[in-house]
Write a protein that holds these residues in place. Structure first.
Motif, short mmCIF file in Angstrom:
data_model
loop_
_atom_site.label_atom_id
_atom_site.label_comp_id
_atom_site.label_asym_id
_atom_site.label_seq_id
_atom_site.Cartn_x
_atom_site.Cartn_y
_atom_site.Cartn_z
N PHE A 147 0.57 -1.00 -0.25
CA PHE A 147 -0.48 -0.30 0.12
C PHE A 147 0.94 1.27 -0.33
CE2 PHE A 147 -3.77 -1.95 -0.08
CZ PHE A 147 -4.71 -1.45 0.41
N GLY A 148 1.55 1.12 1.01
CA GLY A 148 2.89 2.41 0.55
C GLY A 148 3.36 2.85 -0.23
N SER A 149 3.66 1.97 -1.10
CA SER A 149 4.02 1.53 -2.44
C SER A 149 3.61 2.43 -3.72
CB SER A 149 4.99 0.34 -3.45
OG SER A 149 3.51 -0.20 -3.77
N TRP A 150 2.34 2.74 -3.21
CA TRP A 150 1.74 3.11 -4.08
C TRP A 150 2.28 4.87 -4.31
CZ3 TRP A 150 -2.69 2.71 -7.59
CH2 TRP A 150 -2.96 1.05 -8.01
N ALA A 151 2.16 5.36 -2.91
CA ALA A 151 3.13 7.21 -3.10
C ALA A 151 4.33 6.94 -4.01
CB ALA A 151 3.25 7.41 -1.66
N ALA A 152 4.90 5.99 -3.46
CA ALA A 152 5.98 5.98 -4.53
C ALA A 152 5.94 6.19 -6.07
CB ALA A 152 7.40 4.74 -4.28
N LEU A 153 5.10 4.41 -6.30
CA LEU A 153 4.44 4.58 -7.59
C LEU A 153 3.99 5.96 -8.55
CD1 LEU A 153 2.50 0.93 -8.05
CD2 LEU A 153 4.74 1.99 -8.81
N GLY A 154 3.36 7.31 -7.75
CA GLY A 154 3.37 8.25 -8.24
C GLY A 154 4.43 9.14 -8.36
N VAL A 155 5.71 9.15 -7.40
CA VAL A 155 6.78 9.77 -7.48
C VAL A 155 7.12 9.13 -9.01
CG1 VAL A 155 8.70 9.83 -7.02
CG2 VAL A 155 7.21 10.16 -5.59
N ASN A 156 7.83 7.54 -9.08
CA ASN A 156 7.87 7.57 -11.08
C ASN A 156 6.92 7.69 -11.52
OD1 ASN A 156 9.72 6.24 -8.67
ND2 ASN A 156 10.28 4.47 -10.19
N PHE A 157 5.84 7.47 -11.98
CA PHE A 157 4.62 7.89 -12.90
C PHE A 157 5.50 9.68 -12.79
CE2 PHE A 157 0.84 9.75 -14.24
CZ PHE A 157 0.24 9.13 -15.17
N GLY A 158 5.20 10.07 -11.68
CA GLY A 158 5.44 11.79 -11.66
C GLY A 158 6.68 12.08 -12.80
N PHE A 343 13.66 2.67 -2.55
CA PHE A 343 11.95 3.47 -2.92
C PHE A 343 10.77 2.43 -2.54
CE2 PHE A 343 10.13 6.55 -5.02
CZ PHE A 343 9.53 7.50 -3.50
N GLY A 344 10.93 1.59 -2.60
CA GLY A 344 9.95 0.90 -3.08
C GLY A 344 10.32 0.26 -1.53
N SER A 345 10.75 -0.65 -0.56
CA SER A 345 10.63 -0.72 1.09
C SER A 345 10.58 0.65 1.56
CB SER A 345 11.95 -1.61 1.07
OG SER A 345 13.18 -1.02 1.02
N GLN A 346 11.09 2.13 1.51
CA GLN A 346 11.28 3.14 1.86
C GLN A 346 9.90 3.02 2.76
OE1 GLN A 346 11.49 7.05 1.24
NE2 GLN A 346 13.37 6.58 0.60
N ALA A 347 9.12 2.97 1.88
CA ALA A 347 7.64 4.42 2.01
C ALA A 347 7.37 3.70 3.43
CB ALA A 347 6.60 3.90 1.47
N ALA A 348 6.54 2.50 3.48
CA ALA A 348 6.04 2.13 4.61
C ALA A 348 7.17 1.68 5.63
CB ALA A 348 5.54 0.46 4.20
N TYR A 349 8.39 1.40 5.38
CA TYR A 349 9.40 1.10 6.69
C TYR A 349 10.12 2.84 7.37
CZ TYR A 349 14.18 0.71 9.09
OH TYR A 349 14.81 0.75 9.43
N PHE A 350 9.70 4.02 7.01
CA PHE A 350 9.76 4.95 7.65
C PHE A 350 8.65 5.61 8.54
CE2 PHE A 350 12.34 7.78 4.43
CZ PHE A 350 13.51 6.54 4.63
N ALA A 351 7.22 4.77 7.85
CA ALA A 351 6.05 5.35 8.22
C ALA A 351 6.17 4.14 9.09
CB ALA A 351 4.58 4.36 7.42
N GLU A 352 6.29 3.22 10.10
CA GLU A 352 6.28 2.33 10.70
C GLU A 352 7.56 2.68 12.07
OE1 GLU A 352 5.50 -1.42 7.77
OE2 GLU A 352 7.19 -1.02 8.80
N LEU A 353 8.62 2.82 11.37
CA LEU A 353 9.60 3.77 12.65
C LEU A 353 9.03 4.54 13.40
CD1 LEU A 353 12.44 4.90 10.48
CD2 LEU A 353 12.84 2.90 12.14
N PHE A 354 8.29 5.45 13.10
CA PHE A 354 7.39 6.21 14.16
C PHE A 354 6.35 6.22 14.59
CE2 PHE A 354 10.18 8.66 11.63
CZ PHE A 354 10.80 9.09 12.20
#
Length: 431
Positions: A147-158, A343-354
């Protein structure tokens, strides 16, 4: 997947696409035309460096945007902040397309360019973090990475959209491109603004924040509390950003300038290669994100950082041949595997850290402080290293290795998070 989840994923991806479409068209314009249009009195190489400097200026505003809007996101909710940041980034970009150049406005032209770049950066400081949190906090168990990767997909689509639009306008005669063609990508951002606003206005608040609001548990000073309660996590995010963000801008911005101006390669060929790499990333990002849901965030992130270090010299060996096939292969390897793996693994990782009450503030603030020393200066530093090495790219390759190894070290010392409770106020502590 139900209608709610589909809407959340679309809202996350669309806003992220707009943010990074805006940032990448600026980076592309900085590499190709801003030196000539806004700094014509300077030597061409120095003019390009000046244009790259204005690119980096936006990153100085991003940590402030991350702190301000992160605070609001933890106090007022994820949804309203995401609408505000979307508008700030989009309007700033649209107005750049209307700017006069140095020829008609003199010194005021670069001054206005820098001012709008700061507006872009301020809004972008919390846009991506909010898009990720929106998706992750809505995600079913075991699918937060995907699910978090969809924001990352948005980056690449942009980026893909930005590169594609620029590839089309560069087909114009050079005089038309310099006179008005470069403005088209900026003005087209209005389409994404309208669509993104419509989508985000219809999405619901996240279950995690709704629970916080219902129990009156919003943090009083979320930025301060996030830093005091999660100092280790701040350092992990900061270090993890160095390679992902630095290389994420070095490859499409600096190497575009290097390949077209230093090596004399076709702009259309290089832009097409970048587009191909990011198109493939639309598949590899969710693959690496889903893999991190199964084996953990750290193994995927760390392996991608080490791969990026290994590819530093081979990338330039292949590029320097001038062979279109090798140029494309090199771009695919470093972008669709190296950067996409992080980038793919980062989205959820950063959200889960806090923890839940400080998540938006911690994510956005720490991430954008990392951007300040990673993506923002990367094209400029690379340009300086290229001049220092007499036009040879080996200093830049060394720079890539340093960024990649620092990120690998940060990930090694970071906690694993993929099995943590997203509703909890405490961060993960184990390896």
């Amino acid at each position: 997947m139900d209608k709610l989840h589909r809407r959340v994923l679309l809202a996350s991806a669309v806003g992220s696409a707009l943010e990074w479409y805006d940032f990448f068209i600026y980076g592309t314009a900085a590499a190709l035309v801003f030196g000539d249009l806004f700094f014509p009195k300077l030597d061409p190489a120095v003019g390009t460096l000046a244009a790259f400097a204005t690119f980096g200026v936006g990153f100085f505003a991003r940590p402030f945007g991350g702190m301000v809007f992160g605070h609001l996101g933890d106090r007022l909710g994820r949804k309203p902040v995401l609408v505000i940041t979307l508008m700030l980034v989009g309007v700033g970009t649209f107005l750049i397309g209307l700017l006069p150049t140095y020829e008609t406005a003199g010194i005021w032209a670069p001054a206005m360019l820098v001012a709008l770049r700061l507006v872009q950066g301020f809004g972008a400081g919390a846009e991506y973090g909010g898009a990720v949190i929106l998706a992750v906090e809505h995600a079913p168990p075991g699918k937060r990475g995907f699910f978090g990767s969809w924001a990352a997909l948005g980056v690449n689509f942009g980026l893909l959209l930005a590169t594609g639009v620029f590839a089309l306008v560069t087909l114009l005669p050079k005089e038309d491109f310099l006179n008005w063609g470069w403005r088209i990508p900026f003005l087209l951002s209005i389409v994404l603004i309208v669509f993104g606003f419509y989508i985000r206005a219809r999405v619901s608040e996240t279950p995690v924040f709704s629970e916080i609001a219902a129990n009156a548990k919003a943090a009083r000073s979320p930025v301060k509390e996030a830093f005091l309660k999660h100092p280790r996590e701040f350092l992990v995010v900061f270090g993890a950003r160095l390679a992902e963000n630095g290389l994420g801008f070095l490859y499409p911005v600096f190497t575009l300038s290097y390949m077209t101006k230093q090596l004399g390669l076709s702009r259309t060929m290089v832009l097409s290669g970048i587009m191909c790499a990011y198109a493939i990333s639309l598949l590899t990002i969710p693959f690496f994100a889903s893999l991190s849901d199964r084996v953990g965030r750290r193994p995927v992130y760390g392996a991608a950082a080490l791969f990026s270090a290994v590819m530093a010299f081979p990338f330039f060996w292949m590029v320097d041949t001038g062979s279109p096939i090798l140029v494309w292969i090199s771009l695919i390897l470093v972008i669709a595997i190296g950067v996409a793996g992080m980038f793919g693994s980062q989205a959820a990782y950063f959200a889960e850290l806090f923890g839940a009450r400080y998540r938006y503030s911690g994510f956005a603030s720490a991430r954008e402080l990392g951007s300040l020393l990673a993506g923002g200066p990367a094209p400029f530093v690379s340009g300086l290293l290229l001049i220092w090495a007499g036009g040879k790219p080996w200093g830049v390759a060394g720079y890539i290795i340093v960024l990649s190894l620092l990120t690998a070290i940060a990930i090694y010392f970071g906690p694993e998070t993929y099995r943590t409770d997203i509703h909890a106020d405490k961060a993960a502590t184990g390896n």
